[in-house]
Design an enzyme around this catalytic site. Structure first.
Site, PDB file in Angstrom:
ATOM      1  N   ASP A  42       0.796  -1.155   0.086  1.00 21.53           N
ATOM      2  CA  ASP A  42      -0.004   0.018   0.113  1.00 21.53           C
ATOM      3  C   ASP A  42       0.892   1.233   0.017  1.00 21.53           C
ATOM      4  OD1 ASP A  42       0.620   0.066   2.838  1.00 21.53           O
ATOM      5  OD2 ASP A  42      -1.092   0.459   3.618  1.00 21.53           O
ATOM      6  N   SER A  43       2.251   1.126   0.006  1.00 23.54           N
ATOM      7  CA  SER A  43       3.073   2.260  -0.159  1.00 23.54           C
ATOM      8  C   SER A  43       3.086   2.618  -1.523  1.00 23.54           C
ATOM      9  CB  SER A  43       4.898   2.020   0.002  1.00 23.54           C
ATOM     10  OG  SER A  43       4.694   0.484  -0.679  1.00 23.54           O
ATOM     11  N   ASP A  81      -0.975  -6.306  -0.242  1.00 26.05           N
ATOM     12  CA  ASP A  81      -0.938  -5.616   1.085  1.00 26.05           C
ATOM     13  C   ASP A  81      -2.465  -5.260   1.193  1.00 26.05           C
ATOM     14  OD1 ASP A  81      -0.057  -4.646   3.361  1.00 26.05           O
ATOM     15  OD2 ASP A  81       1.248  -2.810   2.265  1.00 26.05           O
ATOM     16  N   LYS A 111      -0.808  -9.532   3.027  1.00 28.00           N
ATOM     17  CA  LYS A 111       0.090  -9.019   4.391  1.00 28.00           C
ATOM     18  C   LYS A 111      -0.841  -7.876   5.193  1.00 28.00           C
ATOM     19  CE  LYS A 111       3.241  -5.393   4.030  1.00 28.00           C
ATOM     20  NZ  LYS A 111       2.629  -4.505   4.992  1.00 28.00           N
ATOM     21  N   GLU A 180       9.376  -3.409  10.672  1.00 32.49           N
ATOM     22  CA  GLU A 180       9.649  -2.158   9.867  1.00 32.49           C
ATOM     23  C   GLU A 180       9.962  -1.081  10.962  1.00 32.49           C
ATOM     24  OE1 GLU A 180       6.690  -0.619   7.283  1.00 32.49           O
ATOM     25  OE2 GLU A 180       7.818   1.202   7.009  1.00 32.49           O
TER      26      GLU A 180
HETATM   27  O1  KIV Z   1       3.585  -1.224   1.643  1.00 29.14           O
HETATM   28  C1  KIV Z   1       4.642  -1.448   1.807  1.00 29.14           C
HETATM   29  O2  KIV Z   1       5.436  -1.203   0.854  1.00 29.14           O
HETATM   30  C2  KIV Z   1       5.280  -2.182   2.914  1.00 29.14           C
HETATM   31  C3  KIV Z   1       6.688  -2.320   3.111  1.00 29.14           C
HETATM   32  C4  KIV Z   1       7.216  -1.185   3.438  1.00 29.14           C
HETATM   33  C5  KIV Z   1       7.001  -3.552   3.804  1.00 29.14           C
HETATM   34  O3  KIV Z   1       4.558  -2.317   3.910  1.00 29.14           O
END
Ligand code: KIV
Length: 270
Positions: A42-43, A81, A111, A180
């Site tokens: 979700d980044s 995610d 995730k 993290e």
């Molecule tokens: O959303 C994401 O990219 C993440 C990673 C930084 C682990 O959760």
């Protein structure tokens, strides 16, 4: 094909590599290079969708981009995610949303930014055949509660609580755990305490694997966190290429003869 079982059983001396990707061409390169896990994080909210946090990212955005990544990936494990509030509010809805990532987008696992509220959900999803990667430490979906993106687990109480939550998620069936922005010595102890592999970002070198955000690695963002490493300057290379195109259009160099096609039959239409 990397499976969740391969990751769970990965020997400690074979580090796990994981990168984010949000589109097919990038995922294809990540996969060709032999990265073990592609995370459709979700980044994407900050990295490619122009938001200043991950909170606005929708289930549909992650589903659609996970589909693109999965279609471009032959070997790597694809992890979707779960975005803010798409899980943890109501169990049935959480299961349905996570299930859509596997059924409709061909993800191999999901995730969850984890906490006390995701232990039972992790158990339920795992029972139903939806493998879960847990995520502790800095969980950016909690930015409004934490007041920023600071390092987590920096005092003994917080560190103990994190270790406890890590154990609870392992017991609930999580196949791996992202840590993290936590102190390296805490990540090391959590790694030693668990059977499942830990994958660190800003968590030192003693986790079983590492993950970074692809736009940080490639130098596409203007800013990246201090624990990240930039391996290329794609922003600079893009600016050069786009500048060259602009100059060639403006001075008539592009398109050249080899980019054009002339058809004799249409010589006299005017
Ligand atoms: O959303 C994401 O990219 C993440 C990673 C930084 C682990 O959760």
């Amino acid at each position: 094909m990397v499976t969740t079982r391969d990751i769970r059983e990965r020997a400690a001396d074979e580090p796990i590599t994981m990168l984010t990707a949000y589109d097919a061409p990038t995922a294809a390169v990540v996969d060709d290079v032999g990265i073990d896990i592609v995370l459709v994080g979700d980044s994407m909210g900050n990295a490619v969708l122009g938001h200043d946090s991950t909170l606005p990212v929708t289930l549909e955005e992650v589903r659609s981009r996970t589909g693109a990544v999965a279609r471009a990936t032959d070997d790597a494990l694809v992890v979707a995610d779960m975005p803010f509030l798409s899980f943890g509010v109501d169990e049935a809805e959480s299961v349905e949303n996570a299930g859509r990532m596997l059924k409709e987008a061909d993800a191999d696992a999901v995730k969850l930014e984890s906490g006390a509220h995701t232990v039972e959900l992790t158990r339920r999803l795992t029972e139903l055949g939806i493998p879960v990667m847990a995520h502790l430490g800095l969980t950016p979906q909690h930015v409004n509660e934490t007041g920023g993106y600071q390092r987590q687990g920096t005092d003994a109480d917080a560190a103990e609580r994190m270790l406890e939550l890590a154990r609870e998620h392992e017991d609930a069936g999580a196949f791996s755990l992202v840590l993290e922005h936590v102190p390296a010595n805490l990540a090391e102890q959590i790694t030693e305490a668990l059977e499942i592999p830990t994958i660190g970002i800003g968590a030192g070198s003693d986790t079983h694997g590492q993950v970074l955000v692809i736009t940080d690695v490639l130098g596409l963002d203007e800013w990246s966190p201090p624990f990240s490493k930039q391996y290329a300057d794609l922003r600079g290379e893009m600016a050069e290429a786009i500048g060259a195109y602009k100059r060639e259009v403006e001075n008539g160099e592009f398109p050249a003869e080899e980019h054009s096609h002339v058809e004799d039959d249409v010589d006299d239409v005017y």
